[in-house]
Design a protein around this motif. Structure first.
Motif, mmCIF file in Angstrom:
data_model
loop_
_atom_site.group_PDB
_atom_site.id
_atom_site.type_symbol
_atom_site.label_atom_id
_atom_site.label_comp_id
_atom_site.label_asym_id
_atom_site.label_seq_id
_atom_site.Cartn_x
_atom_site.Cartn_y
_atom_site.Cartn_z
ATOM 1 N N MET A 1 0.758 -1.170 -0.063
ATOM 2 C CA MET A 1 -0.069 -0.075 -0.066
ATOM 3 C C MET A 1 0.856 1.381 -0.080
ATOM 4 S SD MET A 1 -2.722 1.684 -0.129
ATOM 5 C CE MET A 1 -3.611 0.196 -0.146
ATOM 6 N N SER A 12 -3.416 5.996 4.278
ATOM 7 C CA SER A 12 -3.238 4.773 2.905
ATOM 8 C C SER A 12 -3.714 5.841 1.764
ATOM 9 C CB SER A 12 -4.009 4.010 2.976
ATOM 10 O OG SER A 12 -5.533 4.026 3.339
ATOM 11 N N ALA A 13 -3.083 5.998 0.754
ATOM 12 C CA ALA A 13 -3.425 6.556 -0.411
ATOM 13 C C ALA A 13 -4.769 6.123 -1.011
ATOM 14 C CB ALA A 13 -2.352 6.605 -1.655
ATOM 15 N N LEU A 14 -5.003 4.996 -0.955
ATOM 16 C CA LEU A 14 -6.399 4.435 -1.316
ATOM 17 C C LEU A 14 -7.376 4.748 -0.099
ATOM 18 C CD1 LEU A 14 -8.504 3.294 -3.154
ATOM 19 C CD2 LEU A 14 -7.346 0.834 -2.359
ATOM 20 N N PHE A 240 -6.871 5.976 -11.728
ATOM 21 C CA PHE A 240 -6.372 6.207 -10.375
ATOM 22 C C PHE A 240 -4.780 6.693 -10.933
ATOM 23 C CE2 PHE A 240 -9.280 2.991 -8.876
ATOM 24 C CZ PHE A 240 -10.007 3.705 -7.996
ATOM 25 N N ARG A 241 -4.178 6.318 -11.843
ATOM 26 C CA ARG A 241 -2.879 6.785 -12.231
ATOM 27 C C ARG A 241 -2.953 8.323 -12.433
ATOM 28 N NH1 ARG A 241 -0.733 2.729 -9.803
ATOM 29 N NH2 ARG A 241 -0.720 0.725 -10.808
ATOM 30 N N GLN A 244 -2.767 9.825 -9.312
ATOM 31 C CA GLN A 244 -1.155 9.929 -8.952
ATOM 32 C C GLN A 244 -0.257 10.687 -9.515
ATOM 33 O OE1 GLN A 244 -0.304 5.625 -9.308
ATOM 34 N NE2 GLN A 244 -1.527 4.983 -7.682
ATOM 35 N N ASN A 265 -8.501 -2.415 -6.829
ATOM 36 C CA ASN A 265 -7.898 -1.254 -6.426
ATOM 37 C C ASN A 265 -6.634 -1.636 -5.486
ATOM 38 O OD1 ASN A 265 -10.016 -0.173 -7.779
ATOM 39 N ND2 ASN A 265 -11.168 0.583 -6.010
ATOM 40 N N THR A 268 -3.644 -1.945 -7.810
ATOM 41 C CA THR A 268 -3.487 -0.689 -8.298
ATOM 42 C C THR A 268 -2.538 0.186 -7.377
ATOM 43 O OG1 THR A 268 -5.167 -0.400 -9.600
ATOM 44 C CG2 THR A 268 -4.039 1.613 -9.460
ATOM 45 N N TYR A 269 -2.887 0.144 -6.151
ATOM 46 C CA TYR A 269 -2.251 1.123 -5.014
ATOM 47 C C TYR A 269 -1.328 0.469 -4.293
ATOM 48 C CZ TYR A 269 -4.894 5.315 -5.667
ATOM 49 O OH TYR A 269 -5.602 6.365 -6.235
ATOM 50 N N GLU A 272 3.005 3.321 -7.007
ATOM 51 C CA GLU A 272 2.655 4.574 -7.790
ATOM 52 C C GLU A 272 3.329 4.704 -9.392
ATOM 53 O OE1 GLU A 272 1.647 8.529 -5.359
ATOM 54 O OE2 GLU A 272 3.733 8.051 -5.300
#
Length: 377
Positions: A1, A12-14, A240-241, A244, A265, A268-269, A272
């Motif tokens: 994460m 957490s970025a998510l 999501f990118r 980022q 998700n 993805t996270y 980055e």
């Protein structure tokens, strides 16, 4: 994460948004708690520590369910956010009553993050009216430690957000925006990001997939072109990118509805992967092509307004029409129109076509306003 610094916290970025939890029987107020528990467990296990709910989500059930689910974990293992429901003007004099009830519903003694919900054209005057005592009460709760960090969410225009920040910006620690590559230009996302950057306020993101549009409504030819650029990236991951790549974004909230969405998700996270310049331009090109069939090409030159006998703000009405078309309905346009007097709404157009005669884009303005009125019912 991926984690982002926020003061001395690692967020957490998510983040897990809880407006679209799985339901039973097709009823928004009937959350499938067993499925939601599995989703929270998987998110927790993989490092998601930010959970966002609100008074009105799932007909008031989201706070209750999240309170029960998060009670199963140590309080220091998660950050919980909820919001004062200023989207309903009837709540403006109930801030203490609502806040105390939210603590009970969520089964906590304090909120890590608390927001003024949905700052917009409809409620900005009420939010700024100190007689309601909203700002002063929330600041009192912050001093008492029952709110650790205070911020706001906004669907309003940059001008509305600026009004809010002029009054309360010194006390706002974060701002939550609807942000995605479709809304970067369409809803002035770029300008809103710049405004918060100017004020030194970190950004929380909502609607990263535009209600699922950027996951399942991207045209096939555009999806193929993106796949050629990044063969192993899914369509949601592209969205999501994009985020980022936007400076100042700290937490991106995803309103996940299934265990599979949580899994995707989380994948993805794990790291980055910001976009290159060419990839950024490619995504904005996709957005332009997605918007084109459902919007009128108004450039807000305002030639039309000087020729309108009803003195309608035609560019503003067409912008709302475009929003309503792209969303397939939704709440934003009707909400903004509640601030308009009847004689300034789409139905006030008399179809004289004086505006159309001077429109450089040759937009059939009366037809658009008539269609808008019909869409609004």
């Amino acid at each position: 994460m991926i984690y982002k610094d926020f003061g001395d916290l690692k967020l957490s970025a998510l983040g897990m948004g809880t407006m679209r939890l799985p339901v039973t029987g097709g009823s928004d107020g009937s959350i499938d708690e067993t499925a939601a528990r599995e989703m929270v467990a998987l998110a927790m296990k993989n490092g998601v520590n930010y959970y966002d709910t609100a008074w009105g989500y799932h007909n008031g059930q989201s706070e209750l369910v999240m309170g029960r689910l998060l009670k199963e974990y140590p309080r220091e293992s998660f950050y919980l956010a909820t919001k004062f429901p200023g989207y309903d003007l009837g709540n403006m004099d109930k801030v203490e009553e609502i806040f105390e009830e939210q603590l009970k519903k969520c089964q906590v003694d304090y909120f890590d993050f608390y927001l003024f919900h949905n700052v917009c054209e409809m409620n900005i005057d009420a939010y700024l009216d100190e007689s309601h005592g909203i700002h002063s009460y929330l600041m009192e709760q912050k001093r008492a430690g029952r709110i650790r960090h205070l911020g706001f969410s906004a669907h309003g225009s940059p001008a509305v957000i600026r009004r809010f920040l002029t009054a309360y910006g010194k006390d706002m620690e974060f701002g939550q925006l609807q942000l995605n590559y479709l809304d970067w230009t369409f809803q002035e996302g770029k300008e809103k990001v710049e405004l918060l950057r100017e004020c030194g306020i970190p950004i929380w993101v909502m609607e990263p997939l535009r209600g699922g549009q950027l996951a399942n409504k991207v045209p096939e030819e555009d999806a193929a072109a993106l796949a050629a650029l990044r063969p192993h990236e899914t369509l949601p991951a592209w969205a999501f990118r994009f985020l980022q790549t936007v400076p100042n974004v700290t937490v991106t909230l995803s309103g996940m509805s299934s265990l599979q969405q949580v899994e995707e998700n989380l994948a993805t996270y794990r790291e980055e992967k910001p976009l290159s310049g060419a990839e950024w331009d490619a995504l904005l090109g996709v957005a332009e092509r997605m918007l084109r069939p459902n919007t009128v090409p108004c450039t807000a030159c305002r030639y039309c307004t000087s020729h309108c006998p009803q003195q309608l703000d035609i560019p503003a009405l067409l912008a709302l029409y475009n929003e309503h078309r792209v969303t397939g309905g939704g709440f934003l346009a009707p909400m903004v129109l509640t601030t308009y007097p009847e004689e300034k709404k789409p139905g006030a157009c008399i179809g004289c076509r004086s505006c159309e005669a001077v429109c450089p884009q040759q937009i059939k303005i009366p037809e658009a306003l008539e269609a808008f009125q019909k869409m609004l019912g």
